[in-house]
Scaffold this motif. Structure first.
Motif, PDB file in Angstrom:
ATOM      1  N   ASP A 134       0.832  -1.210   0.000  1.00  0.00           N
ATOM      2  CA  ASP A 134       0.000   0.000   0.000  1.00  0.00           C
ATOM      3  C   ASP A 134       0.866   1.260   0.000  1.00  0.00           C
ATOM      4  O   ASP A 134       0.596   2.227  -0.721  1.00  0.00           O
ATOM      5  CB  ASP A 134      -0.938   0.021   1.221  1.00  0.00           C
ATOM      6  CG  ASP A 134      -1.959  -1.109   1.119  1.00  0.00           C
ATOM      7  OD1 ASP A 134      -2.245  -1.526  -0.040  1.00  0.00           O
ATOM      8  OD2 ASP A 134      -2.427  -1.578   2.165  1.00  0.00           O
ATOM      9  N   ARG A 181       2.147   1.741  -3.375  1.00  0.00           N
ATOM     10  CA  ARG A 181       1.144   2.248  -4.314  1.00  0.00           C
ATOM     11  C   ARG A 181       0.899   3.753  -4.150  1.00  0.00           C
ATOM     12  O   ARG A 181       0.511   4.421  -5.098  1.00  0.00           O
ATOM     13  CB  ARG A 181      -0.177   1.497  -4.115  1.00  0.00           C
ATOM     14  CG  ARG A 181      -0.203   0.154  -4.807  1.00  0.00           C
ATOM     15  CD  ARG A 181      -0.226   0.318  -6.333  1.00  0.00           C
ATOM     16  NE  ARG A 181       0.147  -0.933  -6.972  1.00  0.00           N
ATOM     17  CZ  ARG A 181       1.196  -1.084  -7.793  1.00  0.00           C
ATOM     18  NH1 ARG A 181       1.968  -0.062  -8.073  1.00  0.00           N
ATOM     19  NH2 ARG A 181       1.461  -2.241  -8.332  1.00  0.00           N
ATOM     20  N   ALA A 226      -0.875   2.233 -10.032  1.00  0.00           N
ATOM     21  CA  ALA A 226      -0.905   0.915 -10.672  1.00  0.00           C
ATOM     22  C   ALA A 226      -1.201   1.061 -12.164  1.00  0.00           C
ATOM     23  O   ALA A 226      -1.794   2.041 -12.586  1.00  0.00           O
ATOM     24  CB  ALA A 226      -1.967   0.042 -10.018  1.00  0.00           C
TER      25      ALA A 226
END
Lengths: 77, 426, 375
Positions: B418, B421, B426
């Motif tokens: 996480d 990200r 993504a």
């Protein structure tokens, strides 16, 4: 608790008697004494041969163990 | 009087090389069973196929090795070889014999077996060929009681160790091979006589890198003599080679027409590390570059000798091709003292380290060299508790697929995807 | 006294090992062990070792078959008693060594040996062909693809001159193993004669139940070619195995584990020739033998094709190699394409490795020599 030598030997014999294939390598007995060193198991298996409870089966290049009650007659002719 | 016609074998009685056929016929006059050896072999020559079959469980009581069972598949034709088991008798180190001992052993074999032998088998044992099942125990009783001798190894045992004759008659031996071989043979009697391992395991002891007992090619555990200081040199003897007084290569090329000895061509140019040269009529060696291949010493044995700080290299894992292909032993310990002074403890420590690991990790019918190949040399080096050194490899790996352990990489392997990200869509 | 079958364990002795070697050292060996200075081969088969003490040990090496009788060994003992204070020695290559402590004792010993017909050929030293190490073959083995003693006798008869002289570029080690198991370990010999099977095993369904542990037979195959199967025997379905013939490499491992899977065959079996192996670390590192002739037929009693092949390789090498060069070193110097050209041995696809680690043997350079192979 660690198994006693006799307990390991009993487990080895039990395995040799009940295992699906009659011929067993020494490695097949390692689980009979999970805490024992491989060389210990080897020594105990060989003691059982001295006590005539198991016999060796040799192909010349490899040696296996067979329970004394599970010897095959055809192999000796 | 011959029992069978052997026209094919009879053709092997002519020619200059000693004939085993003539020899078996001679033995058949002593032991008529030998006519059946010839009879069955003649049948094999005619049929172009063996007439022996599997062994099974023959042996002497309590031993899992030393006897290899063998039966004829045509026993009605050749009853004398119906049972034809092999007995492996542990040879004395270096294979010297007194005639007293050898005669006694042969008399015993005449009493219990066919009288045919191999002196010796490939591994080194005295091989006694051809014995009935019921003769095995009486033979073993007499062997141990009357001769005080014992059987060798077979099957998944430690096989009978073997050595080159070493210091007993060779000036190059870097340790006492026959003492090492004998000592370890005695130390590991249980492993020789009873199965202990996933598969066979062989020790061989050579005194120098010429390796006359083929340890590097044939043994799971090869102890090969080596030294770590300077080659001993006698310049006067070097001159004797150069001026032709002394015959080169210990006379080994005596019958060839090779002209006069040329030290440049025959020694210096053949040195694999190019670490030799002449200064005037003195031979110089840069010993720090020397890999101790033995060539110069072989060619000039009177002038050059191995150094004085002697020991051995230990290489592990050689085997014949079955199954993964042939392997030479891999150098694991470049130099170690091998001496009776510590009861060979330094070597024994290494052996047992290997065994404890291989007995657990090795698969059935897998030689230790194959186990090392399967798990990788890096794992084996770690198991042995050794520092990796370049002497263990020919060259570094050429692929980059290194296995790193989590501890070696800062932050470890667990990461927060996480968080990743948040910075990387993504 | 002796073995009592009624009471087999009484007074049993085990694990005593071999006799101590020092009991069998000839006096000159016992006295000078570890104190040898140098050696010289004075003629083929005769060596002198000089000790610091000034003592000399003269060794006479004789060839012998590996398969020998007690009668012959008694005769060897007679010779050792007459000349060598009752001691003798065997080498790792099945030669016999008679040792004396004085040069004057050499000739009488040589004369004695020569008087006994062809039983004790003196030689096997230096730059020659020494005794062939070999396996059992048809005299004793259950898995051989060829005979051993017979082939060796035929080859040594032809190479005899190289045993009794030292005129080759280097020593040439010939070895024979009678099947792929190579219990004779011929994988590092200058010239290796190897028995090979070429037919997959047959399956004896009527016997397999009685003599085999099927899982062991299945596990024994290095290529996974043996699979579980069912068959009908006397109207009853039994568990057995089948062999994927395309995957079989004829190693015979399954037969070793399971006697109901015989694979030997008169026409399938024969001999392969491998060359260029060496054990010694001298000059170049140890090398494996390489397969140059994939198959020669079994032609007893004298295997003329095999004898001719070995002799041809040896003689081309003898003519072409440099002093000290072993067969494998010669092959590498001239290049394998030249080896095939010079020996006239046809290069076939069977010499191209497709087993494990095969890539190591493929040529990955533009360096090559033009031989007739390049069309």
């Amino acid at each position: 608790m660690a198994m006693s030598d006799q307990e390991i030997k009993d487990a080895i014999l039990e395995k040799a008697l009940k295992n699906k294939k009659a011929q067993l390598y020494v490695k097949d007995f390692y689980k009979c004494g999970p805490d024992a060193k491989a060389r210990k198991i080897k020594n105990l298996a060989n003691e059982l041969v001295t006590e005539a409870k198991m016999v060796f089966f040799s192909s010349g290049s490899t040696t296996m163990y067979v329970h004394a009650d599970r010897q095959r007659s055809e192999e000796v002719n | 009087m011959a029992k069978h016609d052997t026209p094919l074998l009879d053709e092997l009685e002519s020619g200059p090389w000693p004939s085993f056929v003539t020899d078996i016929k001679r033995q058949a006059e002593v032991n008529p069973d030998c006519w059946d050896i010839l009879g069955q072999l003649e049948l094999s020559f005619k049929d172009r196929i063996t007439h022996w079959k599997h062994g099974g469980i023959v042996g002497v009581f309590g031993y899992g090795g030393g006897i290899v069972g063998r039966y004829s598949d045509v026993p009605k034709l050749f009853p004398g070889v119906e049972h034809f088991h092999t007995v492996r008798v542990n040879q004395p180190a270096s294979k010297y014999y007194s005639t007293e001992n050898l005669r006694a052993l042969m008399k015993l074999w005449d009493k219990h077996g066919s009288g045919m032998t191999n002196m010796h088998g490939s591994t080194g044992d005295i091989i006694l060929l051809g014995c009935r099942t019921e003769a095995l125990e009486p033979f073993f009783w007499d062997l141990t009681h009357d001769l005080k001798q014992d059987l060798g190894g077979s099957g998944s045992n430690l096989r009978t160790p073997a050595n080159c004759l070493g210091e007993s008659r060779c000036e190059w031996s870097c340790y006492d091979t026959e003492e090492a071989c004998h000592h370890l043979t005695m130390h590991y009697q249980d492993e020789i006589h009873r199965p202990a391992f996933p598969y066979k395991f062989k020790f061989k002891f050579s005194g120098c890198p010429n390796d006359c007992v083929a340890a590097l090619a044939r043994s799971d555990f090869a102890v090969i003599g080596n030294w770590r200081d300077d080659i001993q040199m006698d310049q006067a003897e070097v001159k004797a080679y150069v001026d032709g007084t002394t015959i080169p290569n210990g006379g080994a090329h005596r019958d060839g027409d090779w002209g006069t000895f040329d030290i440049q061509k025959e020694v210096i140019d053949l040195c694999p590390t190019e670490c030799m040269w002449m200064e005037g009529d003195e031979l110089k060696i840069d010993n720090s570059e020397c890999t101790r291949c033995m060539h110069c010493i072989n060619v000039m044995p009177k002038a050059l000798r191995p150094g004085k700080e002697k020991g051995a290299s230990i290489s592990i894992g050689a085997k014949a091709p079955i199954l993964d292909g042939a392997q030479f032993a891999t150098l694991i310990i470049p130099f170690i003292k091998v001496t009776k002074d510590d009861e060979f403890e330094s070597v024994i420590d290494v052996i047992e380290e290997v065994w404890d690991w291989w007995m657990t990790v090795g698969k059935n019918r897998e030689r230790v060299g194959e186990t090392i190949m399967r798990v990788g040399l890096p794992t084996f080096i770690k198991v042995m508790g050794l520092d990796p050194i370049p002497q263990m490899v020919k060259e570094p790996r050429s692929n980059p697929y290194v296995f790193w352990s989590e501890e070696e990489v800062p932050g470890g392997f667990e990461r927060d995807v996480d968080a990743f990200r948040k910075k990387h869509a993504a | 006294m002796g073995y009592d079958p009624e009471n087999p364990m009484a007074d049993r002795i085990t694990d005593i090992g071999p006799p101590h070697y020092s009991k069998f050292h000839p006096p000159v060996i016992a006295k000078n062990k570890g104190k040898w200075l140098w050696h010289e081969i004075t003629q083929a088969g005769v060596m002198v070792h000089k000790a610091e003490s000034g003592d000399e040990c003269w060794t006479i090496r004789v060839g012998a078959a590996r398969l020998i009788s007690t009668s012959l060994i008694f005769e060897m003992c007679d010779i050792a008693d007459a000349h060598c204070d009752g001691y003798l020695r065997f080498t790792t290559r099945n030669n016999v060594e008679f040792m004396v402590d004085d040069k004057a004792k050499v000739q009488p010993l040589l004369d004695d040996l020569a008087s006994r017909g062809n039983k004790f050929p003196v030689g096997g030293t230096g730059a020659g062909v020494t005794n062939i190490v070999h396996t059992q073959g048809w005299i004793h083995c259950h898995t051989p693809a060829t005979d051993a003693s017979g082939v060796v006798k035929a080859v040594m008869d032809e190479l005899f001159d190289y045993f009794v002289t030292m005129k080759l570029p280097a020593q040439v080690r010939v070895a024979l193993a009678c099947c792929l198991n190579m219990c004779g370990a011929v994988h590092a010999s200058d010239i290796a004669i190897l028995g090979v099977h070429r037919k997959p095993p047959m399956i004896d369904h009527t016997r397999i139940t009685g003599v085999c542990e099927l899982p062991l037979a299945i596990a024994s195959c290095p290529l996974g070619a043996v699979k579980p199967a069912k068959a009908e025997v006397d109207g009853k379905e039994i568990k057995t195995v089948k062999v994927n013939n395309d995957r079989c490499m004829y190693c015979g491992n399954c037969y070793t584990m399971c006697p109901a899977m015989p694979l030997a065959d008169p026409d399938g079996d024969g001999i392969a020739i491998l060359v260029g192996g060496k054990v010694s670390n001298s000059r170049t590192v140890p090398k494996f033998s390489k397969l140059v002739i994939p198959f020669l037929p079994n032609t007893p009693p004298r295997w003329p094709e095999t004898v001719e092949a070995v002799k041809n390789i040896l003689e081309v090498y003898a003519k072409d190699a440099r002093k000290y060069e072993r067969v494998g070193e010669w092959c590498e110097r001239i290049g394998w394409e030249k080896f095939f050209e010079k020996t006239g041995i046809p290069f076939t696809i069977k010499s191209v490795d497709d087993y494990r680690l095969a890539y190591d043997t493929w040529r990955t350079t533009t360096q090559f020599k033009y031989t007739s192979h390049v069309k």
